[in-house]
Each structure stands twice: as C-alpha cells, then as structure tokens.
Design a protein around this motif. Structure first.
Motif, PDB file in Angstrom:
ATOM      1  N   PHE A  28       0.674  -1.243   0.009  1.00 54.08           N
ATOM      2  CA  PHE A  28      -0.088  -0.061  -0.167  1.00 54.08           C
ATOM      3  C   PHE A  28       0.935   1.290   0.096  1.00 54.08           C
ATOM      4  CE2 PHE A  28      -3.831   2.491   0.353  1.00 54.08           C
ATOM      5  CZ  PHE A  28      -3.695   3.334   1.671  1.00 54.08           C
ATOM      6  N   ASP A  29       1.880   1.196   0.637  1.00 55.14           N
ATOM      7  CA  ASP A  29       2.494   2.543   1.194  1.00 55.14           C
ATOM      8  C   ASP A  29       3.776   2.639  -0.304  1.00 55.14           C
ATOM      9  OD1 ASP A  29       4.740   1.343   3.816  1.00 55.14           O
ATOM     10  OD2 ASP A  29       4.208   0.477   1.832  1.00 55.14           O
ATOM     11  N   ASP A  30       3.362   1.872  -1.265  1.00 57.76           N
ATOM     12  CA  ASP A  30       4.262   2.227  -2.410  1.00 57.76           C
ATOM     13  C   ASP A  30       3.397   2.829  -3.518  1.00 57.76           C
ATOM     14  OD1 ASP A  30       6.406  -0.722  -2.731  1.00 57.76           O
ATOM     15  OD2 ASP A  30       6.781   0.970  -1.362  1.00 57.76           O
ATOM     16  N   TYR A  31       2.215   3.133  -3.265  1.00 64.52           N
ATOM     17  CA  TYR A  31       1.253   3.387  -4.171  1.00 64.52           C
ATOM     18  C   TYR A  31       0.346   4.882  -3.832  1.00 64.52           C
ATOM     19  CZ  TYR A  31       1.485  -0.695  -6.960  1.00 64.52           C
ATOM     20  OH  TYR A  31       1.660  -1.736  -7.347  1.00 64.52           O
ATOM     21  N   ALA A  32       0.535   5.778  -4.627  1.00 62.26           N
ATOM     22  CA  ALA A  32      -0.481   7.102  -4.626  1.00 62.26           C
ATOM     23  C   ALA A  32      -1.926   6.335  -4.611  1.00 62.26           C
ATOM     24  CB  ALA A  32      -0.262   8.156  -5.688  1.00 62.26           C
ATOM     25  N   ILE A  33      -2.940   7.129  -3.985  1.00 63.61           N
ATOM     26  CA  ILE A  33      -4.357   6.673  -4.049  1.00 63.61           C
ATOM     27  C   ILE A  33      -5.151   7.808  -4.716  1.00 63.61           C
ATOM     28  CG2 ILE A  33      -6.303   6.017  -2.832  1.00 63.61           C
ATOM     29  CD1 ILE A  33      -4.251   3.597  -2.907  1.00 63.61           C
ATOM     30  N   GLY A  34      -5.914   7.641  -5.566  1.00 66.39           N
ATOM     31  CA  GLY A  34      -6.895   8.644  -6.304  1.00 66.39           C
ATOM     32  C   GLY A  34      -8.191   8.323  -6.009  1.00 66.39           C
ATOM     33  N   ARG A  44     -16.222   9.633 -16.288  1.00 66.25           N
ATOM     34  CA  ARG A  44     -15.450   9.430 -14.866  1.00 66.25           C
ATOM     35  C   ARG A  44     -14.486  10.721 -14.634  1.00 66.25           C
ATOM     36  NH1 ARG A  44     -13.576   3.584 -12.984  1.00 66.25           N
ATOM     37  NH2 ARG A  44     -15.677   3.402 -13.661  1.00 66.25           N
ATOM     38  N   GLU A  45     -14.770  11.167 -13.626  1.00 72.96           N
ATOM     39  CA  GLU A  45     -14.105  12.755 -13.130  1.00 72.96           C
ATOM     40  C   GLU A  45     -12.971  12.442 -12.109  1.00 72.96           C
ATOM     41  OE1 GLU A  45     -15.510  16.956 -11.778  1.00 72.96           O
ATOM     42  OE2 GLU A  45     -16.709  15.182 -11.671  1.00 72.96           O
ATOM     43  N   TRP A  46     -12.023  12.807 -12.296  1.00 74.37           N
ATOM     44  CA  TRP A  46     -10.772  12.904 -11.123  1.00 74.37           C
ATOM     45  C   TRP A  46     -11.444  13.725 -10.153  1.00 74.37           C
ATOM     46  CZ3 TRP A  46      -7.406  16.876  -9.906  1.00 74.37           C
ATOM     47  CH2 TRP A  46      -6.423  16.403  -8.890  1.00 74.37           C
ATOM     48  N   VAL A  47     -11.147  13.366  -8.601  1.00 75.11           N
ATOM     49  CA  VAL A  47     -11.434  14.007  -7.594  1.00 75.11           C
ATOM     50  C   VAL A  47     -10.392  14.635  -6.862  1.00 75.11           C
ATOM     51  CG1 VAL A  47     -12.697  14.195  -5.505  1.00 75.11           C
ATOM     52  CG2 VAL A  47     -13.982  13.235  -7.519  1.00 75.11           C
ATOM     53  N   SER A  48      -9.566  13.666  -6.459  1.00 68.00           N
ATOM     54  CA  SER A  48      -8.518  14.001  -5.553  1.00 68.00           C
ATOM     55  C   SER A  48      -7.244  12.896  -5.561  1.00 68.00           C
ATOM     56  CB  SER A  48      -8.807  14.148  -4.149  1.00 68.00           C
ATOM     57  OG  SER A  48      -8.077  14.459  -3.157  1.00 68.00           O
ATOM     58  N   CYS A  49      -6.181  13.218  -5.155  1.00 69.53           N
ATOM     59  CA  CYS A  49      -5.002  12.252  -4.981  1.00 69.53           C
ATOM     60  C   CYS A  49      -3.982  12.455  -3.810  1.00 69.53           C
ATOM     61  CB  CYS A  49      -4.296  12.131  -6.286  1.00 69.53           C
ATOM     62  SG  CYS A  49      -3.124  10.934  -6.642  1.00 69.53           S
ATOM     63  N   ILE A  50      -3.722  11.533  -3.204  1.00 73.41           N
ATOM     64  CA  ILE A  50      -2.707  11.525  -2.282  1.00 73.41           C
ATOM     65  C   ILE A  50      -1.315  10.635  -2.332  1.00 73.41           C
ATOM     66  CG2 ILE A  50      -3.736   9.908  -0.724  1.00 73.41           C
ATOM     67  CD1 ILE A  50      -2.872  11.839   1.604  1.00 73.41           C
ATOM     68  N   SER A  51      -0.248  11.411  -2.611  1.00 70.70           N
ATOM     69  CA  SER A  51       0.928  10.569  -2.652  1.00 70.70           C
ATOM     70  C   SER A  51       1.192   9.307  -1.658  1.00 70.70           C
ATOM     71  CB  SER A  51       2.216  11.496  -2.604  1.00 70.70           C
ATOM     72  OG  SER A  51       2.409  11.924  -1.738  1.00 70.70           O
ATOM     73  N   GLU A  52       2.074   8.530  -2.007  1.00 69.24           N
ATOM     74  CA  GLU A  52       2.366   7.328  -1.153  1.00 69.24           C
ATOM     75  C   GLU A  52       2.587   7.661  -0.033  1.00 69.24           C
ATOM     76  OE1 GLU A  52       3.745   8.187  -3.955  1.00 69.24           O
ATOM     77  OE2 GLU A  52       6.004   8.062  -3.860  1.00 69.24           O
ATOM     78  N   ASN A  53       3.449   8.792   0.282  1.00 68.31           N
ATOM     79  CA  ASN A  53       3.687   9.281   2.015  1.00 68.31           C
ATOM     80  C   ASN A  53       2.985  10.361   2.291  1.00 68.31           C
ATOM     81  OD1 ASN A  53       4.799  11.171   0.421  1.00 68.31           O
ATOM     82  ND2 ASN A  53       6.853  10.906   1.099  1.00 68.31           N
ATOM     83  N   ALA A  54       1.806  10.740   1.555  1.00 65.46           N
ATOM     84  CA  ALA A  54       1.209  11.829   1.999  1.00 65.46           C
ATOM     85  C   ALA A  54       1.881  13.195   1.753  1.00 65.46           C
ATOM     86  CB  ALA A  54       0.665  11.507   3.295  1.00 65.46           C
TER      87      ALA A  54
END
Length: 121
Positions: A28-34, A44-54
């Motif tokens: 999990f902590d190798d991946y950004a989450i959108g 489909r519309e992008w809303v937000s994203c956070i990088s792997e280490n926030a």
C-alpha cells in the motif's frame, strides 16, 4: 488485490460524508491513491489524489476547499472527507491505486468497486 470503498449515502445539501478506501493485496505505501467519481451519463471525473507518503495532495477545482484527502499507511486506508456537499457532487465514488498521483483514470492500476453518494433534499 482489493480496494474497498465505503461510506457513501444520502445527505442533504451542505452536509458532510466521509468516504474510506481499504486496500489489501499489494504494498500500500508504495502507491498513490486517487478518488474518482462518475455521475449517470457522464465521464469518470478525477476528484483528488494523495501520494504514497502523503507528502502531496491534490484536488479538482470543483472540490477544492470542501474535500480533504488523508491516508493511514499503518491501516492501509485512505479517507476522503467531504464537506459542504452540493447536488452536483452526486455520483459513484471510486478509489484507485497508481505508483504516482495522476488525474488520468487510465493511469491507475487497481480500482475499487465504488460507493454511491447522493446529495439531495
């Protein structure tokens, strides 16, 4: 690999909801989450994203100042706090994982099943 989005529901305009995305089956902590959303008849519309280490968070202009993304790597979860909700926020919300933040849904490797958010009086 599994991403499980939850927390959707029916809320009145101006209300709040907190979505969660629980991940398993990958590092999990190798991946950004959108977070993305899709309303009926719309793309489909992008809303937000956070990088792997926030260290990096980003938001679509339509939600900036109202939504806040966060993550808890020890629990393999990402949250999306949604405040001041509007009827136009109504959609199915999906979380997805990619090696870095992107606003392009085709970049993402893993997807959750979606949770319905309905904003209506």
């Amino acid at each position: 690999v599994q991403l499980q989005a939850s927390g959707g529901g029916l809320v009145q305009p101006g209300g709040s909801l907190r979505l969660s995305c629980a991940a398993s089956g990958f590092t999990f902590d190798d991946y950004a989450i959108g977070w993305f959303r899709q309303a009926p008849g719309k793309e489909r519309e992008w809303v937000s994203c956070i990088s792997e280490n926030a260290g990096i968070t980003s938001y679509a202009d339509s939600v900036k100042g109202r939504f806040t993304i966060s993550r808890h790597n020890a629990k393999n979860t990402v949250s999306l706090q949604m405040n001041s909700l509007k009827p136009e926020d109504t959609a199915v919300y999906y979380c997805a994982a990619h090696k870095s933040c992107s606003s392009w849904y085709i970049d993402y490797d893993y997807w959750g099943q979606g949770t319905q958010v309905t904003v209506s009086s």
